[in-house]
Design a protein around this motif. Structure first.
Motif: not given
Ligand SMILES: Nc1ncnc2c1ncn2[C@@H]1O[C@H](COP(=O)(O)OP(=O)(O)O)[C@@H](O)[C@H]1O
Ligand SMILES: [Mg+2]
Lengths: 218, 264, 215
Positions: A76-82, A85-87, A92-98, A163-169
């Motif tokens: 949601f942050g990336s969307a608001v920032a203009g 990025i895809s779900g 992927l970023i969040a999973l790798s970061a954590q 990631v299903s919550t970000l509509s990734v199929a």
């Protein structure tokens, strides 16, 4: 309550489609976590105090906040920032970061489990720090970190469901759609669970094989 | 005390003092080892024997004095009050000239016997693999392990592991060898095979400093025995003098207790 | 910049309260269940042990989110009308009981063999031995990994937002939909989780130091 096996067979293609995405994001997230963990642990063990502190703070941060919140933050942050990025990417970023944070700690424990005596034996032969690390410490540490890395990999695979919550199929997303459409909740979730068990079992089997190979070489 | 005809001793220890925090574990230790000389260091537990060897090999820093190998001061540069720790590369180069054998063997568990012996020459000195292998095989045959090249350390007895460790140190072609209680971790029946290898080295003229509680070995093999207590060298001289006619009360007590079979 | 967060802070805090009691309830249940599972896994007659192994295998191989969905979608069909908060709590407890069982099993096995032998040599066996000799030492050893599992559990409660429970993550999402300020709001959410989890981890490290003194 009836259990319709034909329903499962009929919808197998849907599950398989989800499976490919689950496997994809799992494989990428595991690979990036392993690499990112390496970067973090290098910083964590570096001689530069500021770098050490930064890495320690990073590990604390990711380990003490839910990956789901990190996903939302990025998505949601990336969307608001203009820069939307895809779900898939956000996940992927969040999973790798954590998990990179967790993996860094696993690496660190593995490195520090090699006794000082081994280090000194290397130094006594005339090795410098870097050589002691690559010849003596690293090969022994790699063997020891495989089991915990395997566990972390399973955590990652299971967390890809988020990631299903970000509509990734991926699988869970398809399962929900299917349930909403057909109301065959039993069949759908039974199959979904089975597929996850399949993926995690294959993964941990491969890791055990790897561990065994390295053991035999020892 | 034996006088050394050689003007530059293999090892010169000059007024070395070392503290662990407030505890002074080496107290102005001075001695010298001539090339080809085999010196056995004895003394009660905690007297600083291990620390002295570790200082010679720079695994431990020391605060005062100087140690020279073949006349070259090790570890620190600068003289007269100024003590600057030398860069790691130089320290490593000096360590490569000294072989060290530990009480606990410390073989690399992830490498087989041959690899353990080859790894340092190949990776540190850049000896070609074939050549290093030939040297390693030769050394392992000399310590009686020519048939164990492919074994992993965990599969060997303690005595065999320690002989591999000796071969590993020798593979770097060191100018001198340091042994820290090489047989103390061994079952009694395995002690002999390791001492045999060490005896052979002495006969070949290797310069050696050996910390041990094997008094019989010291008596038969050592050129000189050094007795340490509480961080000081209390007495040193030819083995027959020290064992036959100990001067200090400390050494007398030590030897008496030893004969009575106390654990030291 | 963070005035949006401040204006909506009370909503997040209300969510945090739900997160806290959800966590506490689930952790308590998971601990009891996990201890039971560990004992069964170690000491039960083999058919029962096999059953426990199967349960653990499923819980470790299936995502928590899938279990939550299963509860959410399946129970209504089965005609069971559960309160979703209670349902979420129970599912989280079931899921983490598998990890808790690993914590307790590991701790019991880490009690030195000499202690078991000494107890047996004194004529103890069965429950007496467990209660007097093994359990007190095992519980000490279990402290730090128990706390770590609790941290995972607290983070895991964020998933119930996906099935519609209004805890802190859900509160965050709702505020973001209204205010379009994801950075500020999710930072606030993260800070709340961080405060809970970091306090736990500080406590875990304290336990770790205490246990390492004993040995
Ligand atoms: N790393 C260390 N830190 C603090 N004290 C030490 C350390 N290593 C050794 N000592 C102390 O230094 C003294 C000498 O130890 P050591 O050289 O091992 O004696 P020895 O080998 O003769 O038994 C002992 O009192 C020992 O407790
Ligand atoms: Mg010693």
């Amino acid at each position: 309550m009836s259990f319709d096996v034909n329903f499962i067979l009929r919808n197998l293609p849907v599950f398989l489609e989800g499976l490919t995405v689950t496997v994809q994001i799992s494989a990428l997230a595991i690979a990036f976590s392993l690499i990112w963990g390496l970067v973090v642990v290098i910083a964590r063990l570096s001689r530069v105090k500021a770098l050490r502190g930064l890495a320690a703070a990073y590990v604390e941060l990711v380990r003490n906040t839910p990956v789901l919140v990190q996903m939302y933050f990025i998505f949601f942050g990336s969307a608001v920032a203009g820069y939307p990025i895809s779900g898939f990417m956000a996940g992927l970023i969040a999973l790798s970061a954590q998990n990179g944070g967790y993996v860094a700690e696993i690496y660190r424990a593995g490195i520090q489990s090699i006794s000082q005596r081994q280090v000194e034996a290397g130094m006594a032969l005339g090795m410098q720090g870097r050589q002691v690390f690559s010849i003596v410490v690293l090969p022994q540490a790699i063997r020891r970190v495989i089991p915990p890395i395997s566990n972390q990999g399973i955590v990652i695979i299971k967390d890809t469901a988020l990631v299903s919550t970000l509509s990734v199929a991926e699988m869970t997303y398809h399962a929900r759609l299917l349930t909403d459409r057909t109301a065959a909740a039993y069949e759908v979730f039974f199959t979904l669970a089975l597929f996850y068990l399949l993926v995690t079992t294959v993964f941990s089997g491969v890791m055990r094989l790897l561990e065994w190979r390295l053991r035999v070489a020892q | 005390m034996s006088t050394k005809p050689n003007p530059t001793p293999a090892i010169a220890v000059d007024g070395v003092s070392k503290w662990f925090g407030k505890l002074k574990v080496l107290d102005e230790v001075s001695t010298a080892v001539a090339p080809g000389e085999a010196v056995v260091v004895i003394g009660p537990s905690g007297s600083g024997k291990t620390t002295l060897l570790r200082c010679i090999n720079l695994l431990e820093e020391f605060q005062e004095g100087e140690i020279r190998i073949d006349g070259e001061p090790i570890g620190y540069s600068g003289s007269g009050g100024q003590r600057i720790r030398r860069p790691e590369r130089e320290v490593a180069r000096m360590r490569a000239q000294l072989g060290m054998v530990f009480q606990s063997f410390n073989l690399f568990p992830h490498m087989n016997v041959l690899k353990n012996v080859m790894v340092a020459p190949v990776r540190i000195k850049g000896v070609p693999r074939k050549e290093a292998e030939a040297i390693a095989v030769d050394l392992l045959e000399r310590v009686g392990l020519g048939d164990k090249l492919a074994s992993m350390p965990a599969k060997l007895s303690g005595g065999q592991q320690q002989r591999v460790a000796i071969a590993r140190a020798l593979a770097m072609n060191p100018e001198l060898m340091l042994f820290d209680e090489p047989t103390s971790a061994l079952d009694p029946e395995l002690v002999g095979e390791v001492l045999g290898v060490m005896r052979q080295l002495v006969e070949e003229g290797m310069t050696m400093v050996i910390v041990t509680h094997e008094m019989q070995f010291a008596r038969e093999v050592a050129h000189r025995v050094v007795f340490m207590a509480e961080g000081k060298i209390v007495e040193q001289g030819p083995p027959d003098d020290l064992f036959g006619n100990p001067q200090s009360e400390r050494l007398q007590t030590f030897l008496k207790r030893f004969r009575e079979g106390y654990m030291i | 910049m963070f005035d949006i967060l401040i204006a909506n802070g009370h909503l997040l805090l209300a969510g945090a309260v739900v997160t806290l009691y959800l966590s506490a309830g689930a952790a308590a249940m998971a601990a009891v269940l996990g201890a039971g599972l560990a004992l069964l896994q170690l000491f039960a007659f083999w058919p029962l042990r096999l059953l426990v192994e199967a349960y653990l295998y499923i819980m470790r191989g299936v995502p928590l989110l899938v279990l939550l969905f299963a509860m959410y979608y399946m129970l209504p069909y089965a005609g069971v009308n559960v309160n979703p908060t209670a349902g979420g709590m129970v599912v989280i407890a079931l899921y983490f009981s598998a990890f808790m069982s690993e914590v307790f099993r590991g701790a019991i096995l880490a009690v030195p063999k000499g202690q078991w032998d000494a107890a047996r040599a004194l004529g103890m066996f069965g429950r007496t031995m467990m209660v007097i000799v093994v359990a007190p030492q095992a519980l000490r050893l279990a402290g730090p990994p128990f706390v770590n599992t609790c941290i995972m559990l607290v983070k895991g409660t964020s998933l119930v937002s996906i099935i519609g429970l209004l805890e802190v993550t859900m509160a965050g999402r709702q505020i973001v939909e209204r205010t379009l300020a994801p950075f500020q709001i999710f930072t606030g959410v993260a800070v709340i989780y961080f405060l809970i989890c970091y306090s736990l981890s500080v406590y875990g490290r304290y336990l770790e130091r205490r246990t390492s003194y004993v040995h």
